[in-house]
Structures are given as structure tokens and as C-alpha cells.
Scaffold this motif. Structure first.
Motif, PDB file in Angstrom:
ATOM      1  N   THR A   1      -4.554   0.081  -7.255  1.00 48.87           N
ATOM      2  CA  THR A   1      -4.260  -1.103  -6.456  1.00 48.87           C
ATOM      3  C   THR A   1      -5.345  -2.135  -6.721  1.00 48.87           C
ATOM      4  OG1 THR A   1      -5.417  -0.181  -4.555  1.00 48.87           O
ATOM      5  CG2 THR A   1      -3.038   0.185  -4.655  1.00 48.87           C
TER       6      THR A   1
ATOM      7  N   ALA B   1       3.055   6.344  -2.933  1.00 49.24           N
ATOM      8  CA  ALA B   1       3.053   7.705  -2.383  1.00 49.24           C
ATOM      9  C   ALA B   1       3.552   8.713  -3.432  1.00 49.24           C
ATOM     10  CB  ALA B   1       3.918   7.775  -1.125  1.00 49.24           C
TER      11      ALA B   1
ATOM     12  N   HIS C   1      -0.195  -5.006  -1.862  1.00 49.58           N
ATOM     13  CA  HIS C   1       0.942  -4.467  -2.610  1.00 49.58           C
ATOM     14  C   HIS C   1       0.892  -4.810  -4.094  1.00 49.58           C
ATOM     15  CE1 HIS C   1       2.477  -3.241   1.189  1.00 49.58           C
ATOM     16  NE2 HIS C   1       2.558  -4.480   1.617  1.00 49.58           N
TER      17      HIS C   1
ATOM     18  N   ALA D   1       7.439  -4.524   0.200  1.00 51.61           N
ATOM     19  CA  ALA D   1       6.383  -3.720   0.847  1.00 51.61           C
ATOM     20  C   ALA D   1       6.803  -2.258   0.949  1.00 51.61           C
ATOM     21  CB  ALA D   1       6.057  -4.294   2.220  1.00 51.61           C
ATOM     22  N   GLY D   2       8.047  -2.009   1.343  1.00 50.88           N
ATOM     23  CA  GLY D   2       8.535  -0.636   1.459  1.00 50.88           C
ATOM     24  C   GLY D   2       8.591   0.070   0.119  1.00 50.88           C
TER      25      GLY D   2
ATOM     26  N   GLN E   1       5.017   0.965  -1.059  1.00 53.74           N
ATOM     27  CA  GLN E   1       4.492   2.153  -0.377  1.00 53.74           C
ATOM     28  C   GLN E   1       5.144   3.423  -0.914  1.00 53.74           C
ATOM     29  OE1 GLN E   1       5.233   1.101   3.720  1.00 53.74           O
ATOM     30  NE2 GLN E   1       3.216   0.167   3.950  1.00 53.74           N
ATOM     31  N   GLU E   2       6.444   3.374  -1.140  1.00 51.95           N
ATOM     32  CA  GLU E   2       7.180   4.532  -1.655  1.00 51.95           C
ATOM     33  C   GLU E   2       6.667   4.936  -3.038  1.00 51.95           C
ATOM     34  OE1 GLU E   2      11.334   4.018  -3.592  1.00 51.95           O
ATOM     35  OE2 GLU E   2      11.712   4.505  -1.486  1.00 51.95           O
TER      36      GLU E   2
END
Length: 172
Positions: free
Chosen positions: A123, A111, A129, A103-104, A107-108
């Protein structure tokens, strides 16, 4: 550019990806046209991953990484080919992450690509995700792109790196 792809999320796997050079343009869900110092590059998000079309000085190349029914060319770890006057290099790897790490990382990456002028990310609805992201650049006379294909149900991220350009002279 970040977009939500208007297609249903299909439960594909990283192992389903195949690689091909020279395919005709496939139907795309999102497209980003770029001009990189004389090279025309089209980043294309497909229902099952990506396609890149490159045109420069009258030469063309297309790379497709996607779930292609009937394809007998699985995703290779690396490819090095001559395409006319160009040298083409492709590399792929699969990262397996824990659910929290995945998940992290998702997101990274989203972004990073979303606000980049040479980036395209899509997406898939139904899975926060699940995404495909692409980022292109021109460096030292060569066109380069990176892609990320996320498979949250497996905790896998397929990362590819491509470099194409004029053959570099050997140095002694």
C-alpha cells in the motif's frame, strides 16, 4: 505478505501504465522470492507498479508493468508470444468502480493477497486504497500470476493475468 511501501504516493493514472518483456531488474520497494515446483519466481513491487522475474530450467523471463517514462508500449489488452520453449500469455483490463465499490474491492483484494503464501501486496502512504498486489501459482506445469494496480483517485483498478510455460501440444 502485506507491506507499506516507503515512497511518496504519486498521482499516476491507469493510462500511464506500460508493459515490457525482457527488462533488467528495476529497483524494488518490496520483493517476494518463491520456489514453485522447480521454478524460481521473484515478485517485485516497484514505485510505479510491478515486475516479475522467472527462472526455470536455465531459461529466464521478466515482465514489467509500470509507469515507464519514455516507453512507447502502452498496456495491451492481450499478448501471446513464444519465448524460446515457452508460451507466454498476458491479458489486462481496467475496471472502473464507484467510490464505495472501489473501497470494498480494495479491502477484499488486500485481504486475499496479504495472507496468501504466494502473495505480495504493497500500500502507498497517503491514500488508503492505493496499492499494488500480486499473487502467483503453479498449475498444470505452467507458472501463473495475477496483479492488481489500484488508482483510487480515478476509481480504476487495473487487473492483469499472465501465464507462461512449456508449449502445450495441439490436440485433434
Amino acid at each position: 505478505m502485506l507491506t507499506t511501501l516507503k515512497t511518496s504516493y504519486t498521482d499516476t493514472r491507469a493510462a500511464d501504465l506500460a508493459w515490457a518483456l525482457g527488462r533488467e531488474p528495476l529497483p524494488a520497494l518490496a520483493v517476494l522470492d518463491l520456489e514453485l515446483s522447480g521454478a524460481k519466481l521473484q515478485l517485485r513491487l516497484l514505485g510505479a507498479s510491478h515486475q516479475v522475474l522467472l527462472e526455470e530450467a536455465g531459461r529466464n523471463c521478466s515482465e514489467t508493468v509500470a509507469c515507464m517514462p519514455g516507453s512507447s508500449t502502452p498496456l495491451p489488452l492481450g499478448v501471446s508470444k513464444r519465448i524460446g520453449e515457452w508460451e507466454y500469455e498476458f491479458a489486462a483490463r481496467v475496471e472502473t468502480l464507484t467510490q464505495g465499490s472501489f473501497a470494498g474491492r480494495a479491502q477484499e483484494l488486500l485481504a486475499l493477497v496479504a495472507d496468501h503464501p504466494h502473495g505480495l501486496a504493497g500500500t502507498f502512504p497517503g491514500s488508503p486504497h492505493a496499492f499494488t498486489a500480486m499473487l502467483a501459482q503453479r498449475h498444470e506445469g505452467q507458472v501463473r500470476w495475477r496483479t492488481w494496480h489500484a488508482y483510487p483517485q480515478e476509481g480504476q483498478l487495473v487487473v492483469t493475468r499472465t501465464r507462461i510455460g512449456a508449449r502445450m501440444p495441439a490436440t485433434l
